[in-house]
Enzyme design. Structure first.
Site, PDB file in Angstrom:
ATOM      1  N   ALA A 206      35.145  37.656  41.668  1.00  0.00           N
ATOM      2  CA  ALA A 206      33.694  37.461  41.566  1.00  0.00           C
ATOM      3  C   ALA A 206      33.239  36.025  41.751  1.00  0.00           C
ATOM      4  CB  ALA A 206      33.192  37.989  40.220  1.00  0.00           C
ATOM      5  N   HIS A 207      34.051  35.057  41.324  1.00  0.00           N
ATOM      6  CA  HIS A 207      33.546  33.676  41.327  1.00  0.00           C
ATOM      7  C   HIS A 207      33.447  33.087  42.727  1.00  0.00           C
ATOM      8  CE1 HIS A 207      37.245  31.076  41.822  1.00  0.00           C
ATOM      9  NE2 HIS A 207      37.813  32.245  41.609  1.00  0.00           N
ATOM     10  N   CYS A 331      44.059  25.996  44.305  1.00  0.00           N
ATOM     11  CA  CYS A 331      45.258  26.110  43.477  1.00  0.00           C
ATOM     12  C   CYS A 331      46.296  25.065  43.853  1.00  0.00           C
ATOM     13  CB  CYS A 331      45.868  27.509  43.631  1.00  0.00           C
ATOM     14  SG  CYS A 331      44.700  28.841  43.311  1.00  0.00           S
TER      15      CYS A 331
END
Length: 390
Positions: A206-207, A331
Protein backbone atom coordinates in the site's frame (compact mmCIF):
# COMPACT_ATOMS: atom_id res chain seq x y z
CA UNK A 1 16.92 25.01 4.51
CA UNK A 2 13.45 24.41 5.96
CA UNK A 3 11.50 21.19 5.47
CA UNK A 4 8.99 22.85 3.17
CA UNK A 5 11.84 23.89 0.83
CA UNK A 6 13.04 20.32 0.36
CA UNK A 7 12.18 18.38 -2.80
CA UNK A 8 11.17 14.75 -2.47
CA UNK A 9 12.13 12.68 -5.52
CA UNK A 10 11.98 9.16 -4.05
CA UNK A 11 8.36 8.10 -4.59
CA UNK A 12 9.45 4.57 -5.53
CA UNK A 13 10.71 4.17 -1.94
CA UNK A 14 7.50 5.35 -0.35
CA UNK A 15 4.71 7.87 -0.74
CA UNK A 16 2.94 10.15 1.75
CA UNK A 17 -0.42 8.90 2.97
CA UNK A 18 -3.18 10.80 1.20
CA UNK A 19 -5.54 12.91 3.34
CA UNK A 20 -8.51 10.98 1.99
CA UNK A 21 -6.87 7.73 3.11
CA UNK A 22 -6.20 9.04 6.61
CA UNK A 23 -9.83 10.07 6.97
CA UNK A 24 -10.98 6.62 5.87
CA UNK A 25 -8.77 4.89 8.45
CA UNK A 26 -9.48 7.06 11.50
CA UNK A 27 -12.78 5.45 12.67
CA UNK A 28 -11.10 2.03 12.88
CA UNK A 29 -8.50 3.26 15.36
CA UNK A 30 -11.23 4.32 17.79
CA UNK A 31 -14.96 3.73 17.77
CA UNK A 32 -14.99 0.84 15.31
CA UNK A 33 -12.15 -1.12 16.87
CA UNK A 34 -13.48 -4.69 16.99
CA UNK A 35 -11.65 -7.87 16.07
CA UNK A 36 -13.07 -9.12 12.75
CA UNK A 37 -12.93 -12.70 14.05
CA UNK A 38 -15.27 -11.92 16.98
CA UNK A 39 -18.94 -12.86 16.70
CA UNK A 40 -20.39 -9.89 18.58
CA UNK A 41 -21.58 -6.61 17.07
CA UNK A 42 -18.19 -4.88 17.31
CA UNK A 43 -16.53 -7.82 15.59
CA UNK A 44 -19.17 -7.87 12.88
CA UNK A 45 -18.56 -4.18 12.20
CA UNK A 46 -14.86 -4.80 11.75
CA UNK A 47 -15.48 -7.88 9.60
CA UNK A 48 -17.85 -5.93 7.37
CA UNK A 49 -15.18 -3.24 6.84
CA UNK A 50 -12.56 -5.89 6.17
CA UNK A 51 -14.63 -7.70 3.56
CA UNK A 52 -15.70 -4.46 1.90
CA UNK A 53 -12.02 -3.53 1.54
CA UNK A 54 -11.33 -6.98 0.09
CA UNK A 55 -14.09 -6.49 -2.48
CA UNK A 56 -12.80 -3.04 -3.43
CA UNK A 57 -9.23 -4.25 -3.93
CA UNK A 58 -10.42 -7.31 -5.85
CA UNK A 59 -12.51 -5.11 -8.12
CA UNK A 60 -9.55 -2.80 -8.75
CA UNK A 61 -7.37 -5.76 -9.76
CA UNK A 62 -9.99 -7.71 -11.71
CA UNK A 63 -9.93 -10.52 -9.13
CA UNK A 64 -12.48 -12.36 -7.02
CA UNK A 65 -12.62 -11.24 -3.37
CA UNK A 66 -11.63 -14.69 -2.08
CA UNK A 67 -8.46 -14.45 -4.20
CA UNK A 68 -7.15 -11.50 -2.14
CA UNK A 69 -5.01 -12.32 0.91
CA UNK A 70 -4.07 -9.45 3.22
CA UNK A 71 -0.44 -9.24 4.38
CA UNK A 72 1.90 -6.79 6.11
CA UNK A 73 3.26 -5.48 2.79
CA UNK A 74 4.90 -6.32 -0.51
CA UNK A 75 7.76 -8.22 1.13
CA UNK A 76 5.45 -10.57 2.99
CA UNK A 77 3.33 -11.01 -0.13
CA UNK A 78 6.44 -12.07 -2.07
CA UNK A 79 7.47 -14.40 0.75
CA UNK A 80 4.06 -16.04 0.91
CA UNK A 81 3.92 -16.46 -2.85
CA UNK A 82 7.36 -18.03 -3.22
CA UNK A 83 7.44 -20.22 -0.14
CA UNK A 84 3.77 -21.09 -0.19
CA UNK A 85 3.55 -22.03 -3.86
CA UNK A 86 6.99 -23.68 -4.12
CA UNK A 87 6.39 -25.88 -1.07
CA UNK A 88 2.87 -26.75 -2.24
CA UNK A 89 4.11 -27.73 -5.69
CA UNK A 90 6.88 -29.81 -4.16
CA UNK A 91 4.36 -31.56 -1.96
CA UNK A 92 1.89 -32.01 -4.81
CA UNK A 93 4.17 -33.21 -7.62
CA UNK A 94 7.74 -33.28 -6.39
CA UNK A 95 8.79 -30.10 -8.24
CA UNK A 96 12.03 -28.60 -6.92
CA UNK A 97 13.21 -25.81 -9.28
CA UNK A 98 12.47 -22.11 -8.90
CA UNK A 99 13.08 -19.70 -11.77
CA UNK A 100 13.70 -16.01 -11.06
CA UNK A 101 15.70 -13.24 -12.75
CA UNK A 102 18.95 -11.67 -11.50
CA UNK A 103 17.16 -8.31 -11.16
CA UNK A 104 14.43 -9.26 -8.67
CA UNK A 105 13.72 -7.31 -5.50
CA UNK A 106 15.47 -8.89 -2.52
CA UNK A 107 12.09 -9.96 -1.12
CA UNK A 108 12.04 -12.46 -3.98
CA UNK A 109 15.73 -13.27 -4.46
CA UNK A 110 16.51 -13.77 -0.76
CA UNK A 111 13.43 -15.95 -0.31
CA UNK A 112 14.43 -18.07 -3.30
CA UNK A 113 17.93 -18.47 -1.90
CA UNK A 114 16.57 -19.61 1.46
CA UNK A 115 14.36 -22.15 -0.27
CA UNK A 116 17.52 -23.44 -1.94
CA UNK A 117 19.80 -23.36 1.11
CA UNK A 118 17.35 -24.72 3.67
CA UNK A 119 14.67 -26.63 1.78
CA UNK A 120 16.72 -28.13 -1.03
CA UNK A 121 15.19 -26.34 -4.01
CA UNK A 122 17.33 -25.43 -7.01
CA UNK A 123 17.23 -21.77 -8.06
CA UNK A 124 17.95 -21.01 -11.70
CA UNK A 125 18.08 -17.57 -13.29
CA UNK A 126 16.23 -16.46 -16.39
CA UNK A 127 18.56 -14.11 -18.33
CA UNK A 128 17.67 -10.47 -18.92
CA UNK A 129 18.76 -8.15 -21.72
CA UNK A 130 20.63 -4.88 -21.32
CA UNK A 131 17.38 -3.20 -20.25
CA UNK A 132 16.54 -5.81 -17.63
CA UNK A 133 13.76 -7.46 -19.68
CA UNK A 134 13.07 -11.17 -20.06
CA UNK A 135 12.54 -12.76 -23.48
CA UNK A 136 9.60 -15.21 -23.29
CA UNK A 137 11.53 -17.67 -25.50
CA UNK A 138 14.35 -17.75 -22.95
CA UNK A 139 11.86 -18.58 -20.23
CA UNK A 140 10.25 -21.27 -22.36
CA UNK A 141 13.60 -22.95 -22.85
CA UNK A 142 14.27 -23.16 -19.11
CA UNK A 143 10.95 -24.54 -17.83
CA UNK A 144 10.66 -28.29 -17.38
CA UNK A 145 8.59 -30.72 -15.33
CA UNK A 146 10.74 -30.08 -12.23
CA UNK A 147 9.87 -26.36 -12.16
CA UNK A 148 7.77 -25.52 -9.11
CA UNK A 149 7.38 -21.78 -9.67
CA UNK A 150 8.46 -18.88 -11.87
CA UNK A 151 8.68 -15.39 -10.33
CA UNK A 152 9.53 -12.38 -12.53
CA UNK A 153 9.23 -8.77 -11.45
CA UNK A 154 6.64 -6.64 -13.26
CA UNK A 155 8.32 -3.23 -12.98
CA UNK A 156 11.88 -3.12 -11.74
CA UNK A 157 12.23 -0.98 -8.64
CA UNK A 158 15.77 0.15 -9.46
CA UNK A 159 15.69 0.82 -13.21
CA UNK A 160 11.95 1.11 -13.92
CA UNK A 161 11.84 -1.45 -16.74
CA UNK A 162 8.53 -3.19 -17.47
CA UNK A 163 8.55 -6.90 -18.26
CA UNK A 164 6.18 -8.50 -20.83
CA UNK A 165 4.15 -10.19 -18.11
CA UNK A 166 1.27 -11.30 -20.34
CA UNK A 167 3.62 -13.21 -22.63
CA UNK A 168 5.65 -14.64 -19.74
CA UNK A 169 2.55 -15.80 -17.89
CA UNK A 170 1.29 -17.43 -21.10
CA UNK A 171 4.51 -19.45 -21.36
CA UNK A 172 4.04 -20.68 -17.79
CA UNK A 173 0.40 -21.54 -18.42
CA UNK A 174 1.43 -23.48 -21.52
CA UNK A 175 3.88 -25.47 -19.37
CA UNK A 176 1.50 -25.88 -16.42
CA UNK A 177 3.75 -23.98 -13.99
CA UNK A 178 2.53 -21.31 -11.51
CA UNK A 179 3.69 -17.78 -12.29
CA UNK A 180 4.12 -15.00 -9.70
CA UNK A 181 4.95 -11.37 -10.33
CA UNK A 182 6.05 -8.68 -7.90
CA UNK A 183 3.85 -5.73 -8.93
CA UNK A 184 4.69 -3.56 -5.93
CA UNK A 185 6.05 -0.74 -8.10
CA UNK A 186 3.70 -1.06 -11.06
CA UNK A 187 0.34 -1.02 -9.25
CA UNK A 188 0.77 2.69 -8.48
CA UNK A 189 1.10 3.61 -12.17
CA UNK A 190 -0.57 0.94 -14.32
CA UNK A 191 -4.06 -0.50 -14.48
CA UNK A 192 -3.57 -4.13 -13.53
CA UNK A 193 -6.09 -6.82 -14.43
CA UNK A 194 -4.93 -10.15 -13.08
CA UNK A 195 -7.15 -12.06 -15.50
CA UNK A 196 -5.72 -10.24 -18.52
CA UNK A 197 -2.18 -10.66 -17.16
CA UNK A 198 -2.73 -14.38 -16.69
CA UNK A 199 -0.70 -14.61 -13.48
CA UNK A 200 -1.15 -17.16 -10.71
CA UNK A 201 -0.11 -14.72 -7.99
CA UNK A 202 0.63 -10.98 -7.75
CA UNK A 203 2.05 -8.89 -4.89
CA UNK A 204 1.24 -5.30 -3.94
CA UNK A 205 2.12 -2.98 -1.04
CA UNK A 206 0.00 0.00 0.00
CA UNK A 207 2.71 2.54 0.81
CA UNK A 208 3.75 2.72 -2.85
CA UNK A 209 0.38 4.25 -3.82
CA UNK A 210 -0.30 6.78 -1.05
CA UNK A 211 -1.56 4.25 1.46
CA UNK A 212 -0.14 3.35 4.88
CA UNK A 213 3.04 1.38 5.51
CA UNK A 214 2.80 -2.10 6.94
CA UNK A 215 -0.02 -3.48 4.80
CA UNK A 216 -0.20 -5.21 1.44
CA UNK A 217 -2.00 -7.94 -0.42
CA UNK A 218 -1.30 -11.06 -2.41
CA UNK A 219 -3.59 -12.12 -5.23
CA UNK A 220 -3.70 -15.91 -5.52
CA UNK A 221 -5.71 -17.25 -8.44
CA UNK A 222 -8.39 -19.69 -7.38
CA UNK A 223 -7.12 -23.25 -7.82
CA UNK A 224 -3.45 -22.36 -7.27
CA UNK A 225 -1.77 -24.69 -4.76
CA UNK A 226 -0.29 -22.72 -1.85
CA UNK A 227 0.67 -23.49 1.74
CA UNK A 228 0.57 -20.98 4.61
CA UNK A 229 3.88 -19.68 5.93
CA UNK A 230 2.35 -18.00 8.99
CA UNK A 231 0.24 -20.49 10.92
CA UNK A 232 -2.20 -20.14 13.78
CA UNK A 233 -5.79 -19.02 13.32
CA UNK A 234 -7.99 -19.43 10.28
CA UNK A 235 -7.78 -15.82 9.08
CA UNK A 236 -7.29 -15.14 5.35
CA UNK A 237 -8.61 -18.56 4.35
CA UNK A 238 -6.02 -20.18 6.58
CA UNK A 239 -3.16 -18.78 4.49
CA UNK A 240 -2.07 -15.97 6.79
CA UNK A 241 -2.87 -16.40 10.48
CA UNK A 242 -3.21 -13.39 12.77
CA UNK A 243 -5.75 -10.68 13.46
CA UNK A 244 -6.07 -8.50 10.38
CA UNK A 245 -5.02 -4.85 10.63
CA UNK A 246 -8.41 -3.40 9.78
CA UNK A 247 -7.50 0.35 9.75
CA UNK A 248 -4.57 -0.18 7.40
CA UNK A 249 -6.49 -2.56 5.14
CA UNK A 250 -9.30 -0.02 4.82
CA UNK A 251 -6.67 2.61 4.04
CA UNK A 252 -5.12 0.43 1.35
CA UNK A 253 -8.48 -0.04 -0.38
CA UNK A 254 -9.13 3.71 -0.27
CA UNK A 255 -5.65 4.49 -1.60
CA UNK A 256 -5.93 2.07 -4.50
CA UNK A 257 -9.29 3.44 -5.57
CA UNK A 258 -8.03 7.02 -5.30
CA UNK A 259 -4.94 6.16 -7.33
CA UNK A 260 -6.98 4.60 -10.12
CA UNK A 261 -9.51 7.45 -10.27
CA UNK A 262 -6.92 9.91 -11.58
CA UNK A 263 -4.38 7.45 -12.99
CA UNK A 264 -4.59 8.43 -16.66
CA UNK A 265 -4.25 12.17 -16.06
CA UNK A 266 -1.47 11.71 -13.51
CA UNK A 267 0.44 9.29 -15.74
CA UNK A 268 0.44 11.80 -18.58
CA UNK A 269 1.68 14.57 -16.28
CA UNK A 270 4.42 12.47 -14.70
CA UNK A 271 5.63 11.08 -18.03
CA UNK A 272 6.10 14.61 -19.38
CA UNK A 273 8.07 15.65 -16.28
CA UNK A 274 10.13 12.45 -16.39
CA UNK A 275 11.03 12.88 -20.06
CA UNK A 276 12.10 16.48 -19.44
CA UNK A 277 14.25 15.32 -16.55
CA UNK A 278 15.89 12.56 -18.58
CA UNK A 279 16.59 14.88 -21.50
CA UNK A 280 18.06 17.53 -19.20
CA UNK A 281 20.43 15.11 -17.47
CA UNK A 282 21.62 13.35 -20.62
CA UNK A 283 22.23 16.68 -22.38
CA UNK A 284 24.11 18.46 -19.59
CA UNK A 285 26.20 15.84 -17.79
CA UNK A 286 29.06 13.91 -19.46
CA UNK A 287 29.62 10.17 -18.98
CA UNK A 288 26.07 9.38 -17.94
CA UNK A 289 23.77 6.63 -19.21
CA UNK A 290 20.05 6.10 -18.79
CA UNK A 291 19.45 2.73 -17.13
CA UNK A 292 16.44 0.57 -17.92
CA UNK A 293 14.28 0.57 -21.03
CA UNK A 294 13.83 4.00 -22.66
CA UNK A 295 10.14 3.38 -23.44
CA UNK A 296 8.89 0.28 -21.62
CA UNK A 297 9.37 1.77 -18.16
CA UNK A 298 7.30 3.24 -15.35
CA UNK A 299 5.98 6.72 -16.22
CA UNK A 300 7.41 8.33 -13.08
CA UNK A 301 10.78 6.59 -13.08
CA UNK A 302 14.15 7.95 -14.24
CA UNK A 303 17.38 6.14 -13.43
CA UNK A 304 20.98 6.73 -14.42
CA UNK A 305 24.52 5.46 -14.06
CA UNK A 306 27.38 7.96 -13.76
CA UNK A 307 30.92 6.83 -14.51
CA UNK A 308 33.39 7.28 -11.65
CA UNK A 309 30.78 8.47 -9.17
CA UNK A 310 30.12 6.85 -5.80
CA UNK A 311 26.35 6.80 -5.33
CA UNK A 312 26.32 7.35 -1.58
CA UNK A 313 28.46 10.45 -1.88
CA UNK A 314 26.16 11.82 -4.56
CA UNK A 315 23.08 11.10 -2.45
CA UNK A 316 24.57 12.86 0.55
CA UNK A 317 25.46 15.90 -1.55
CA UNK A 318 21.94 16.03 -2.97
CA UNK A 319 20.38 15.55 0.45
CA UNK A 320 22.41 18.45 1.82
CA UNK A 321 21.17 20.53 -1.14
CA UNK A 322 17.57 19.63 -0.26
CA UNK A 323 16.79 16.76 -2.64
CA UNK A 324 15.74 13.28 -1.54
CA UNK A 325 16.72 10.64 -4.11
CA UNK A 326 17.93 7.04 -4.07
CA UNK A 327 20.68 4.93 -5.56
CA UNK A 328 18.19 2.13 -6.32
CA UNK A 329 16.08 0.01 -4.02
CA UNK A 330 15.28 1.77 -0.76
CA UNK A 331 16.22 -1.52 0.93
CA UNK A 332 19.77 -1.16 -0.44
CA UNK A 333 20.48 2.52 0.15
CA UNK A 334 23.71 2.87 2.12
CA UNK A 335 25.27 -0.21 0.60
CA UNK A 336 28.70 0.79 -0.79
CA UNK A 337 28.83 -2.19 -3.16
CA UNK A 338 28.13 -1.89 -6.90
CA UNK A 339 24.49 -2.32 -7.83
CA UNK A 340 23.65 -5.97 -8.51
CA UNK A 341 20.97 -4.91 -10.96
CA UNK A 342 23.31 -2.68 -12.96
CA UNK A 343 25.93 -5.41 -13.05
CA UNK A 344 23.29 -7.91 -14.20
CA UNK A 345 22.45 -5.72 -17.21
CA UNK A 346 26.07 -5.31 -18.25
CA UNK A 347 27.50 -2.30 -16.40
CA UNK A 348 31.05 -2.54 -15.08
CA UNK A 349 31.70 -1.72 -11.43
CA UNK A 350 33.10 1.64 -12.54
CA UNK A 351 29.57 2.52 -13.66
CA UNK A 352 27.52 0.32 -11.32
CA UNK A 353 28.80 2.20 -8.26
CA UNK A 354 27.18 5.37 -9.60
CA UNK A 355 23.49 4.54 -9.86
CA UNK A 356 20.89 7.24 -9.24
CA UNK A 357 17.13 6.73 -9.11
CA UNK A 358 14.82 9.75 -9.38
CA UNK A 359 11.13 8.95 -9.01
CA UNK A 360 8.30 11.43 -9.26
CA UNK A 361 4.88 11.60 -7.66
CA UNK A 362 1.80 13.68 -7.00
CA UNK A 363 3.78 16.34 -5.20
CA UNK A 364 6.33 16.80 -7.98
CA UNK A 365 6.20 20.06 -9.96
CA UNK A 366 7.97 21.51 -12.97
CA UNK A 367 9.81 23.85 -10.63
CA UNK A 368 11.15 20.89 -8.66
CA UNK A 369 12.57 19.38 -11.84
CA UNK A 370 14.21 22.64 -12.91
CA UNK A 371 15.76 23.12 -9.47
CA UNK A 372 17.09 19.58 -9.51
CA UNK A 373 18.57 20.01 -12.98
CA UNK A 374 20.26 23.14 -11.72
CA UNK A 375 22.00 21.31 -8.87
CA UNK A 376 22.82 17.84 -10.24
CA UNK A 377 25.64 18.67 -12.71
CA UNK A 378 27.74 20.35 -10.02
CA UNK A 379 26.98 17.52 -7.59
CA UNK A 380 28.20 14.89 -10.05
CA UNK A 381 31.34 16.84 -10.89
CA UNK A 382 32.18 17.36 -7.21
CA UNK A 383 31.80 13.62 -6.56
CA UNK A 384 34.08 12.86 -9.51
CA UNK A 385 36.74 15.23 -8.18
CA UNK A 386 36.59 13.52 -4.78
CA UNK A 387 36.83 10.15 -6.52
CA UNK A 388 39.96 11.23 -8.43
CA UNK A 389 41.59 12.57 -5.26
CA UNK A 390 40.97 9.32 -3.40
Amino acid sequence: MTWDERVYLDYAATTPVADRVIRAMLPFFGGTFGNPSSVHFEGQQAEAALEEARERIARALGAKPREIIFTSGGTESDNLALRGIALAEHQRRGAYRILITPVEHHAVSATARQLQDVFGFIVDYVPVDSYGRVDPDDLRGLIDSSTALVSIIHANNEIGTLNPIVELAAVCAEKGVPFHTDAVQSVAHLRLDVRALGVSALSIGAHKFYGPKGVGALYVRQGTSILPIQTGGAQERGLRAGTENVPLIVGMAEALEWTLETLDQETQRLRALRDHLIEGILNTIPRVRLTGHPIERLPNHASFAFENVEANALLMYLDHAGFACSSGSACKTGNPEPSEVLQAIGFTSQWAMGGLRVTLGRGTTQDHIERFLGVLPAAVEKCRVVSRVN
